[in-house]
Motif scaffolding. Structure first.
Motif, PDB file in Angstrom:
ATOM      1  N   ALA A  30       0.830  -1.204   0.000  1.00 35.07           N
ATOM      2  CA  ALA A  30       0.000   0.000   0.000  1.00 35.07           C
ATOM      3  C   ALA A  30       0.865   1.254   0.000  1.00 35.07           C
ATOM      4  O   ALA A  30       0.542   2.262  -0.650  1.00 35.07           O
ATOM      5  N   ALA A  31       1.978   1.211   0.739  1.00 40.91           N
ATOM      6  CA  ALA A  31       2.886   2.361   0.758  1.00 40.91           C
ATOM      7  C   ALA A  31       3.503   2.590  -0.617  1.00 40.91           C
ATOM      8  O   ALA A  31       3.627   3.730  -1.081  1.00 40.91           O
ATOM      9  N   ALA A  32       3.896   1.498  -1.299  1.00 40.58           N
ATOM     10  CA  ALA A  32       4.460   1.626  -2.645  1.00 40.58           C
ATOM     11  C   ALA A  32       3.432   2.217  -3.601  1.00 40.58           C
ATOM     12  O   ALA A  32       3.765   3.033  -4.473  1.00 40.58           O
ATOM     13  N   ARG A  33       2.177   1.815  -3.449  1.00 36.68           N
ATOM     14  CA  ARG A  33       1.105   2.386  -4.280  1.00 36.68           C
ATOM     15  C   ARG A  33       1.012   3.893  -4.072  1.00 36.68           C
ATOM     16  O   ARG A  33       0.790   4.649  -5.022  1.00 36.68           O
ATOM     17  N   MET A  34       1.159   4.335  -2.841  1.00 40.69           N
ATOM     18  CA  MET A  34       1.089   5.768  -2.555  1.00 40.69           C
ATOM     19  C   MET A  34       2.329   6.493  -3.084  1.00 40.69           C
ATOM     20  O   MET A  34       2.231   7.539  -3.714  1.00 40.69           O
ATOM     21  N   LEU A  35       3.505   5.905  -2.856  1.00 38.45           N
ATOM     22  CA  LEU A  35       4.748   6.572  -3.233  1.00 38.45           C
ATOM     23  C   LEU A  35       4.916   6.682  -4.743  1.00 38.45           C
ATOM     24  O   LEU A  35       5.536   7.622  -5.234  1.00 38.45           O
ATOM     25  N   VAL A  36       4.365   5.722  -5.495  1.00 40.69           N
ATOM     26  CA  VAL A  36       4.506   5.750  -6.945  1.00 40.69           C
ATOM     27  C   VAL A  36       3.732   6.920  -7.561  1.00 40.69           C
ATOM     28  O   VAL A  36       3.984   7.320  -8.688  1.00 40.69           O
ATOM     29  N   ARG A  37       2.811   7.507  -6.788  1.00 39.35           N
ATOM     30  CA  ARG A  37       2.004   8.637  -7.283  1.00 39.35           C
ATOM     31  C   ARG A  37       2.795   9.949  -7.304  1.00 39.35           C
ATOM     32  O   ARG A  37       2.331  10.926  -7.893  1.00 39.35           O
ATOM     33  N   ASN A  38       3.926  10.009  -6.616  1.00 37.00           N
ATOM     34  CA  ASN A  38       4.781  11.202  -6.635  1.00 37.00           C
ATOM     35  C   ASN A  38       3.989  12.454  -6.273  1.00 37.00           C
ATOM     36  O   ASN A  38       3.989  13.453  -6.994  1.00 37.00           O
ATOM     37  N   ALA A  39       3.297  12.393  -5.129  1.00 35.34           N
ATOM     38  CA  ALA A  39       2.416  13.491  -4.728  1.00 35.34           C
ATOM     39  C   ALA A  39       3.132  14.479  -3.812  1.00 35.34           C
ATOM     40  O   ALA A  39       4.151  14.163  -3.197  1.00 35.34           O
ATOM     41  N   GLU A  40       2.575  15.699  -3.709  1.00 33.83           N
ATOM     42  CA  GLU A  40       3.128  16.745  -2.858  1.00 33.83           C
ATOM     43  C   GLU A  40       2.923  16.429  -1.375  1.00 33.83           C
ATOM     44  O   GLU A  40       3.788  16.678  -0.556  1.00 33.83           O
ATOM     45  N   LEU A  41       1.759  15.901  -1.049  1.00 33.46           N
ATOM     46  CA  LEU A  41       1.419  15.621   0.351  1.00 33.46           C
ATOM     47  C   LEU A  41       1.201  14.126   0.509  1.00 33.46           C
ATOM     48  O   LEU A  41       0.385  13.524  -0.191  1.00 33.46           O
ATOM     49  N   LEU A  42       1.933  13.496   1.433  1.00 29.41           N
ATOM     50  CA  LEU A  42       1.777  12.072   1.723  1.00 29.41           C
ATOM     51  C   LEU A  42       1.110  11.915   3.080  1.00 29.41           C
ATOM     52  O   LEU A  42       1.568  12.475   4.066  1.00 29.41           O
ATOM     53  N   VAL A  43       0.027  11.158   3.108  1.00 28.53           N
ATOM     54  CA  VAL A  43      -0.741  10.962   4.349  1.00 28.53           C
ATOM     55  C   VAL A  43      -0.720   9.479   4.705  1.00 28.53           C
ATOM     56  O   VAL A  43      -1.255   8.649   3.981  1.00 28.53           O
ATOM     57  N   PHE A  44      -0.089   9.146   5.853  1.00 27.71           N
ATOM     58  CA  PHE A  44       0.002   7.769   6.353  1.00 27.71           C
ATOM     59  C   PHE A  44      -0.906   7.641   7.578  1.00 27.71           C
ATOM     60  O   PHE A  44      -0.845   8.470   8.463  1.00 27.71           O
ATOM     61  N   ASP A  45      -1.716   6.589   7.604  1.00 28.88           N
ATOM     62  CA  ASP A  45      -2.520   6.338   8.797  1.00 28.88           C
ATOM     63  C   ASP A  45      -2.030   5.053   9.455  1.00 28.88           C
ATOM     64  O   ASP A  45      -2.410   3.951   9.047  1.00 28.88           O
TER      65      ASP A  45
END
Length: 522
Positions: A495-510
Motif C-alpha cells: 500500500a505504501a508503494a502504491r502511494m509513493l509511486v504517485r509522486n504526490a506533494e502531500l503524503l498521508v500515512f494512517d
C-alpha cells in the motif's frame, strides 16, 4: 423524473439499436398476418381439392417463405437486442459506480455492500425486462389492431367478445399493483441483508474461528436466509399468481369464444379456413392481453428498482443515472494518463480551521480542529484509541463530509476536498489497506502505465525489493483476495508503494507501521 421519462432516456442512449429491435419485433408479429391468410386459404382450398394441386403447393411454398423471412427477422432482432441490452446494463452500472466513487470514501454507500450489489444486478435486470416487454407489447398491439379488423370482417359478434378479457386483465393488474410493489421492496431488502452477511462472514473467518462463534454465526445466517426465503416466496408467488390469473382469464375467455363459434359454425357462416384463421389470430391476441397485464405489473416493479438505484446516488439527481457516456465497446480503450506534478501543485502550507465532524450514529468525532502543515515538515497526530485521529484524516481528505470549518491549500479554500486531495496534490495510505486479487504490480500501479509509474523507486522506498526477489513470479505474483498471500507487513508496504509511486506533494500515512519491525519502520 417519472419512470417513463427514465426509460425514454435509456432508449435514446442507443436509439438505432432500439429502433432496429423495434422494427424486427414488429415485423415478427406482423408476419403472422399474411401467414394467417395463407392458413385460411389453405384450409378453405383443401376440401375442394381431391389431390395436392398447384394451388395447394403454392400455399405451402408461401408458408415456407414467410417462415424463412421470419427466421432472418429473428436473427436481426437477436443481434440488436443483445447489443442494446448490454449497452444499457453497462451504462447504468458505469453511472452508479462513478457516483459511488465520487462520494466521500468512508460514506460511499448508504447501506451495506450486499444491498448495493443486488441493485447493480437485480434492479438493472428489471429495467431490461420492461424495455423488452415494451417492444413485445407494441408489436402485439399492432398485430391485434390489424387482426381485429380482419376478424371483424369475418364475424362481428365473435370478434367483439375477443377483447372482453382485456378489461379483466387491466382491472386485476391495477388492483394488485400496491401489494406487488410492497412485496418487491421487502424481498430486495432481505436479499441485500443475506449478501452483506456472506461478505462479512468471509472477511471475518479467522475472528469467528478464534472466538468459537461458528454455531452462532451459522444460526444468524440461517435466520436471515429464512426471512429472505419467506419474503421472496411471497413476491414470487404473487407475481406468478398474477401472471397465471391473467393467462387463465384470457385463455378461458378465448376458449369460450371458440366453443361458441364451433357450435354455431353454420349460423355464423364460417368456413373451415375462417375458423382456422380465428384460432390462429386469437392465440396472439390472447398473448397481447396477457403481455399487457405483465407490462403493467413489471412497470410497477421497475419504479421500485429505479428508486432503489437512485438511493445509491444519495445527493445526485436521478438524471445522473441515465446520463449518456461512451462505453468503448470496440477499438482501443483510452489509456489512463497521470497528471504530471508541476509548480501549480506545489504545497507551501496546508491549513484547517474549526474542522468539525460527528458520526450520526454515535455523535462522536472531531470538533474545532486547527491544523498547520508546512512544506518539508513531518507532522505526527497522536492520541488515545478512538480519539479521532483517523476521523481527522478522513475529513481533511474529503473521505468524510465536514460539518463546518475550512480547509486551505496555500491560502486557497478547498470546497471539494474529495476531488482535490488526489495525485499529484496528495496520496493516502489508510489504516487498513485495500488490496485486490490481482498481481503485485497491478496493485501498486493501479491502472497507471509504466511510463507514469516509477515502480523501482517506489518499491525501494517501500523496502520491498528483498520480498519481491523472494517471490517466484516477482511483480507478477498473484496476491489473492485482499492480499491473503502476503504477510501483514507486506500488505502495508504494498500500500505504501502504491502511494509513493504517485509522486504526490502531500503524503498521508494512517498508522502505516503497525505490522512492521523497527528497522523496516525506520
Amino acid at each position: 423524473m417519472k419512470t417513463y421519462q427514465f426509460l425514454w432516456r435509456l432508449i435514446c442512449y442507443r436509439p438505432w439499436l432500439y429502433i432496429v429491435d423495434a422494427i424486427c419485433t414488429v415485423l415478427f408479429f406482423l408476419s403472422r398476418i399474411p401467414f394467417g391468410y395463407v392458413i385460411q386459404a389453405f384450409f378453405n382450398t383443401l376440401p375442394k381439392s381431391r389431390q395436392l394441386g398447384p394451388d395447394v403447393w403454392t400455399l405451402i411454398a408461401l408458408m415456407i417463405a414467410v417462415a424463412v423471412a421470419r427466421f432472418f427477422v429473428i436473427r436481426g432482432q437477436g443481434w440488436a437486442r443483445q447489443l442494446y441490452l448490454f449497452s444499457i446494463r453497462a451504462l447504468l452500472r458505469r453511472n452508479l459506480l462513478a457516483h459511488i466513487l465520487a462520494r466521500p470514501g468512508a460514506r460511499a454507500l448508504p447501506g451495506s455492500v450486499g444491498e448495493a450489489l443486488n441493485r447493480f444486478r437485480d434492479d438493472i435486470t428489471n429495467i431490461e425486462q420492461v424495455l423488452v416487454l415494451l417492444l413485445g407489447v407494441a408489436g402485439l398491439l399492432l398485430f391485434s389492431i390489424i387482426a381485429f379488423f380482419t376478424l371483424l370482417s369475418i364475424n362481428i359478434q365473435i370478434t367483439l367478445l375477443v377483447f372482453v378479457p382485456l378489461g379483466c386483465v387491466i382491472a386485476i393488474a391495477q388492483r394488485m399493483r400496491p401489494r406487488l410493489e410492497r412485496y418487491r421492496v421487502a424481498s430486495r431488502k432481505a436479499t441485500g441483508r443475506v449478501s452483506s452477511a456472506i461478505g462479512e462472514i468471509f472477511r471475518a473467518v479467522q475472528a469467528i474461528q478464534v472466538a468459537g462463534a461458528e454455531p452462532s454465526v451459522v444460526a444468524h445466517f440461517h435466520q436471515l436466509n429464512e426471512r429472505r426465503r419467506v419474503l421472496m416466496l411471497k413476491d414470487t408467488v404473487l407475481t406468478d399468481t398474477l401472471q397465471s390469473v391473467m393467462g387463465n382469464t384470457v385463455g378461458l375467455g378465448i376458449g369460450f369464444i371458440l366453443i361458441l363459434a364451433a357450435l354455431n359454425l353454420k349460423a355464423f357462416h364460417l368456413g373451415i379456413g375462417d375458423l382456422a384463421l380465428f384460432i390462429y389470430y386469437l392465440g396472439f391476441v390472447a398473448s397481447f392481453t396477457q403481455a399487457f397485464g405483465m407490462l403493467l405489473a413489471q412497470y410497477t416493479q421497475t419504479r421500485v428498482s429505479v428508486e432503489r438505484m437512485v438511493a445509491l446516488l444519495q445527493d445526485a439527481p436521478i438524471q445522473a443515472l441515465v446520463t449518456h457516456h461512451p462505453l468503448y465497446l470496440s477499438g482501443d480503450i483510452p489509456e489512463i494518463t497521470a497528471t504530471t506534478r508541476t509548480d501549480v501543485h506545489k504545497l507551501e502550507m496546508l491549513e484547517t480551521s474549526d474542522l468539525t465532524y460527528r458520526y450520526p450514529e454515535s455523535g462522536r468525532g472531531i470538533d474545532g480542529i486547527n491544523l498547520h502543515v508546512r512544506r518539508g515538515s513531518l507532522t505526527v497526530i497522536t492520541g488515545r484509541v478512538a480519539s479521532g485521529k483517523t476521523t481527522l484524516l478522513r475529513v481533511l481528505l474529503g473521505l468524510l463530509p465536514k460539518e463546518k470549518g475550512e480547509i486551505c491549500w496555500n491560502g486557497q479554500i478547498i470546497d471539494e476536498p474529495a476531488s482535490f486531495f488526489i495525485p499529484p496534490y496528495s496520496a493516502y495510505t489508510p489504516q487498513v489497506p485495500q488490496l485486490f486479487s490481482e498481481t503485485l504490480k497491478e496493485n501498486i500501479a493501479l491502472g497507471w502505465s509504466e511510463r507514469d509509474a516509477d515502480l523501482p523507486s517506489a518499491i525501494h522506498l517501500a523496502v520491498m525489493e528483498r520480498d519481491i526477489a523472494g517471490f517466484a513470479d516477482g511483480l507478477q505474483t498473484l496476491i489473492g483476495t485482499r492480499g491473503v498471500k502476503l504477510s501483514g507487513g507486506q500488505v502495508q508496504r504494498t500500500a505504501a508503494a502504491r502511494m509513493l509511486v504517485r509522486n504526490a506533494e502531500l503524503l498521508v500515512f494512517d498508522d502505516l507501521s503497525s505490522a512492521l519491525d523497527v528497522e523496516t519502520e525506520q
